[in-house]
Enzyme design. Structure first.
Site, PDB file in Angstrom:
ATOM      1  N   SER A   1     -34.843  33.474 150.391  1.00 51.54           N
ATOM      2  CA  SER A   1     -33.495  34.157 150.355  1.00 51.54           C
ATOM      3  C   SER A   1     -33.352  34.110 148.456  1.00 51.54           C
ATOM      4  CB  SER A   1     -32.058  34.091 150.444  1.00 51.54           C
ATOM      5  OG  SER A   1     -31.727  33.735 151.483  1.00 51.54           O
ATOM      6  N   CYS A   2     -33.197  35.163 148.325  1.00 55.62           N
ATOM      7  CA  CYS A   2     -32.718  34.914 146.282  1.00 55.62           C
ATOM      8  C   CYS A   2     -31.514  36.469 146.075  1.00 55.62           C
ATOM      9  CB  CYS A   2     -33.845  35.510 145.353  1.00 55.62           C
ATOM     10  SG  CYS A   2     -34.557  37.510 145.548  1.00 55.62           S
ATOM     11  N   LYS A   3     -31.274  36.730 145.430  1.00 55.57           N
ATOM     12  CA  LYS A   3     -29.767  38.045 145.071  1.00 55.57           C
ATOM     13  C   LYS A   3     -30.226  38.640 146.212  1.00 55.57           C
ATOM     14  CE  LYS A   3     -27.777  40.043 142.157  1.00 55.57           C
ATOM     15  NZ  LYS A   3     -27.633  40.951 140.238  1.00 55.57           N
TER      16      LYS A   3
ATOM     17  N   ALA B   1     -29.518  37.401 149.398  1.00 57.81           N
ATOM     18  CA  ALA B   1     -28.261  35.778 149.898  1.00 57.81           C
ATOM     19  C   ALA B   1     -27.032  36.395 150.507  1.00 57.81           C
ATOM     20  CB  ALA B   1     -27.736  35.047 148.661  1.00 57.81           C
TER      21      ALA B   1
END
Length: 938
Positions: A841-843, A345
């Site tokens: 996306s993620c972290k 992200a």
């Protein structure tokens, strides 16, 4: 993948210099050298001996390469675990890049284990076998059957069947069944005349994508045939090159702003002190950016691992930016490609999220900005006014050199006595000058000039010299909506007032400071109107010259105006046009100088109100935008390369643009709320980006690196292509048309923290983001439908109409449903139908992202390529084997080195698992969580 001056096409290496000398690449011979094709093979075992008498082995094969010169054993790959089967047929194949192994004498060692469980914490050795690459290449039908050597060398351990794979047509096996006793290895062949073009063979990806890591699978279809699936992941050099270019542009823009501030001239002591403070702040930002750029220049990498996400020197670099391509080969069908970009992200991880992300911080900042304007005795300018000021500065800086150049072209055409050249130059000059006048015909410029005049030393307002009645009468003679009071502290430039009770600053008049003449509000109108008058004179003169040259009787539209300026004798065209063009350039330059000072003063007041929070937010926004732009540029280049031969795609590209769909899996809980707020602003700022395709100066691959130009309010990414390919593009693209991208963001949290947020927290941020971006996506589809026939869009097996998909997405967006992943599924499907660019996306772009991508890939195999439902779970397990087995290599864990240890399950699940042991502890945990949330949001 090879770098340098070679271009990979099929099975040959073509010399670039030869190709550039022969653009067609067909008529003249070129030098070719053989190229070893990428090696891929599948593995199956027969009659494996289990470690226990009453059980069948859980077979697993590890693959290692032995360098014949250095005699080193290097782990390379690992298959999935086939449970309770003595004749396992592994769906996961083995793939080697074309440069590894580098010779046919290289040895491959296969080691078979009996894994007691999927974590591989307890496994027993069953046997091993070694063969050379040359043996496999020379084997009949591309198949080797080898006997396993057990640890004691006496007991039979079974056999291993190694079958060479090629990404081509797949022959139907004689008999295929899921029963272990009847499984057979499928036959795979590739006709000699069928080209095999992989990403690695495509030279254009050389300067942008590197370090490819591949996996190959074979899955059964519903009609008992076999498909080959190849995954290829690569790093992207744009992870570093785009942020470094942006940093240079940020430094250049801030330096230019400092220069503009100095060119404002003499200001009153109050404003001069504020200017010095702003200059000091900007100097600190420039110094910080220079240090970061210097640190980045020392790094020779192509991606940032998640363990470095909070490192200050890498805060402009996106996290784990990788490209993922799945290529599917089915019998009697054309190969299909599915691309997706994975990235962490875009967020300011180094600065943290204690006070929230950009969306919340900017809202709070705008609310407090008015109070700052009163405290610093300056005008409050809204974000729209500030954006307009930046737009005026950018437009003026672009148009001034264009107008000057076109004016010189007009004179050159007059010197050459060229009628056609004179007409063309005049038309271009008229268009740009009219655009210039239209840009500056704005009341913001007029009011800013008045405010700047009031900030000069010794300024005395009319109210201090005349009675209020007289002042009111004089103000009525001008523009009532823009009286001098609009330059005073605390007043918005859009606020109409009729009296001026105080001066803009409280500087007392001194005899040593000369009085400034009273500001004439109509002076600005006269200045920019002179530009239009000068242009009319030039047009009239050109018409007169062309009329005399053609000996036409009818007079020009502005014949009388031209007669006043010139004599009736034709004379030399340049001599007659020269004074008029010179006067036009002088008027344009005068307008530019006044407008630049006015808009710089607007930005000075905005910067004064921003100290220090606003400049800190600008830095945070620069960081987030840098990460987002690097990902977008990577996706655009990947999509462009894949569609260079698709005329319908290129038509859509220049007529409408592309949609870039960002799929986010962040939760709306704890610090991930701040990440999502950062990401929302970063993705939204991508609307200020356009792309332009240019012709590379040389055919060297190093000249194909994309570049960025522009300012914060608008950036352009230029993507160079070799001349051979550039000439095949549509004329609109070759002429330099700006190509738009429409970024949309959809977020659905899926982890355990999202469960807590949905039960006890607030998910309004996620709902607002999804609703807002659905409207953007819907508007894009309406525009696309008007300009491009829907028949030009790609075809899929599932025939659901895009309009119907949009309606379903709209319903899901407004539906109150926990973890509604249907939003992500439908948005991703629409994106692919619209020829868009997909991001996930993620972290950190690891666990959640990998789970999402693998599930999407298996769903595509099921829906588009008829993957058997009996193989769906197995296919998913194969693609996720790197997550559960702790496999080795860059493919399994891009952040690791050449070898990684087995990793335990994520520790985030431990607290909940332990709490579930006792219901009393679970109740206590829920109560404490509720108290914490209430305290936080209060």
């Amino acid at each position: 993948m090879e770098d340098g001056g070679t271009r990979h096409l099929g099975c040959c290496v073509v010399d670039v210099n030869e190709l550039s000398a022969n653009p067609e690449g067909l008529s003249a011979p070129v030098t070719v050298t053989p190229k070893l094709r990428q090696l891929e093979f599948s593995i199956a075992c027969n009659d494996l001996a289990a470690s226990g008498r009453d059980r069948k082995p859980n077979a697993l094969v590890q693959v290692a390469v032995i360098d014949p010169q250095q005699q080193q054993l290097v782990f390379h790959a690992c298959t999935e675990i086939v449970e309770a089967n003595k004749d396992p047929l592994f769906l996961t194949g083995v793939t080697f890049p074309s440069e590894c192994p580098d010779s046919q004498d290289s040895l491959v060692k296969l080691t078979v284990y009996d894994a007691k469980n999927k974590s591989q914490e307890s496994s027993s050795f069953l046997g091993s076998v070694t063969f050379s690459i040359g043996d496999l290449l020379r084997a009949k039908d591309g198949r080797l059957t080898l006997s396993l050597r057990s640890s004691d060398g006496v007991c039979p351990a079974g056999t291993v069947v190694v079958s060479r794979l090629k990404m081509g047509e797949v022959e139907e096996a004689d008999h295929i069944a899921t029963d272990s006793s009847s499984q057979k290895c499928p036959l795979v062949c590739e006709p000699a005349d069928q080209p095999c073009i992989d990403r690695e063979d495509y030279a254009l990806t050389g300067p942008v994508f590197r370090n490819p890591v591949c996996k190959v699978y074979r899955f059964q279809t519903v009609d008992s045939k076999w498909m080959l699936v190849r995954e290829q992941m690569e790093e992207c050099t744009l992870s570093f090159t785009i942020p470094k270019q942006l940093l240079s542009l940020y430094i250049q823009e801030d330096r230019s702003r400092l220069q503009d501030l100095e060119e404002l001239g003499e200001l009153s002591p109050h404003w001069d002190n504020l200017r010095k403070e702003v200059v000091t702040r900007y100097g600190g930002i420039i110094s910080s950016y220079q240090e970061t750029l210097a640190e980045l220049e020392k790094i020779s990498g192509s991606f940032k691992p998640s363990c470095c996400k909070a490192q200050k020197s890498l805060e402009f670099i996106p996290i784990n930016l990788h490209t993922q391509r799945m290529r599917v080969t089915c019998p009697q069908k054309t190969d299909a490609l599915y691309d997706i970009i994975t990235v962490g992200a875009p967020a300011a991880h180094f600065q943290g999220f204690k006070c929230g992300g950009l969306q919340r911080l900017l809202s709070r900042y705008e609310a407090e900005k008015k109070s700052f304007s009163t405290a610093y005795q300056c005008i409050y300018y809204s974000p729209q006014h500030t954006a307009k000021a930046q737009e005026v500065l950018s437009t003026v800086s672009l148009l001034l050199p264009l107008i000057t150049s076109l004016a010189d072209q007009l004179l050159q055409a007059a010197l050459e006595h060229s009628s056609s050249g004179l007409k063309d130059a005049l038309k271009s000059l008229s268009d740009k000058t009219e655009q210039f006048v239209h840009t500056l015909k704005d009341e913001l410029v007029k009011s800013a000039l008045l405010a700047l005049h009031a900030a000069r030393p010794g300024y005395v307002s009319k109210s201090q010299k005349q009675t209020p009645v007289l002042c009111h009468q004089q103000s009525q003679g001008g523009d009532l909506n823009h009286s001098p009071v609009q330059g005073l502290p605390g007043h918005s430039p859009a606020t109409p007032v009729t009296e001026s009770p105080v001066a803009c600053n409280n500087v007392k008049h001194q005899d040593s400071i000369p009085h400034h003449k009273e500001y004439d509000e109509e002076e600005w109108d006269r200045v920019w109107a002179n530009v239009a008058k000068c242009l009319n004179c030039v047009i009239a003169m050109v018409d007169k010259l062309l009329e005399g040259d053609n000996s036409k009787p009818e007079p020009a539209p502005e014949q009388q105006l031209a007669d006043v300026i010139t004599s009736h004798n034709p004379g030399d065209w340049r001599e007659q046009l020269g004074p008029l063009v010179t006067r036009l350039k002088e008027c344009v330059l005068e307008v530019v100088e006044k407008a630049k000072r006015a808009m710089t003063f607007v930005l000075l007041q905005e910067a004064v109100c921003s100290i220090p929070q606003g400049l800190h937010l600008q830095q945070r926004r620069d960081i987030v935008f840098s990460q987002a732009l690097a990902a977008l540029a990577c996706g655009f280049v990947m999509r462009l390369y894949a569609g260079l031969q698709d005329k319908d795609f290129l038509r859509q590209l220049h007529l409408v643009g592309l949609v870039a769909q960002f799929e986010s899996l962040l939760s709306t809980y704890s610090e991930e709320i701040g990440m999502l707020e950062d990401m929302e602003i970063g993705i939204s700022d991508l609307q200020r980006v356009t792309f332009k395709i240019t012709e590379a100066k040389a055919d060297d691959l190093t000249d194909l690196q994309p570049s960025v130009c522009g300012r914060r309010d608008h950036f352009t990414v230029e993507v160079p292509l070799p001349q051979v390919i550039f000439q095949t593009l549509p004329d609109e693209i070759k002429e330099g048309r700006s190509l738009r991208v429409f970024p949309v963001l959809f977020n659905v949290g899926i982890n355990e923290q999202q469960t807590i947020a949905e039960r006890f927290g607030d998910i309004s941020l996620q709902e607002r983001i999804n609703q807002k971006n659905f409207e953007i996506l819907e508007a894009y589809y309406k525009t696309l439908r008007e300009k491009v026939p829907l028949e030009c869009l790609p075809c899929f097996q599932t025939q659901t109409d895009i309009k119907e998909l949009l309606e379903t997405l709209g319903q899901n967006v407004v539906t109150k449903k926990r973890k509604n992943v249907e939003i992500l599924w439908i948005a991703g499907t629409i994106c692919r139908r619209l020829n868009g660019i997909r991001f996930t996306s993620c972290k950190s772009a690891k666990d959640r992202t990998s789970m999402s991508v693998t599930l999407e890939q298996c769903a595509l195999l099921r829906d588009e390529h008829q993957l058997s439902k009996d193989f769906f779970v197995r296919a998913l397990d194969c693609m996720r084997s790197r997550l559960s087995q702790g496999d080795v290599g860059h493919w399994e864990d891009p952040e690791a080195g050449a070898l990684t240890e087995n990793k335990p399950a994520s520790r985030h699940f431990y607290p909940i698992a332990l709490l579930l042991v006792s219901s009393h502890l679970l109740v206590v945990w829920l109560i404490l969580s509720l108290v914490f949330l209430l305290a936080k949001y209060q």
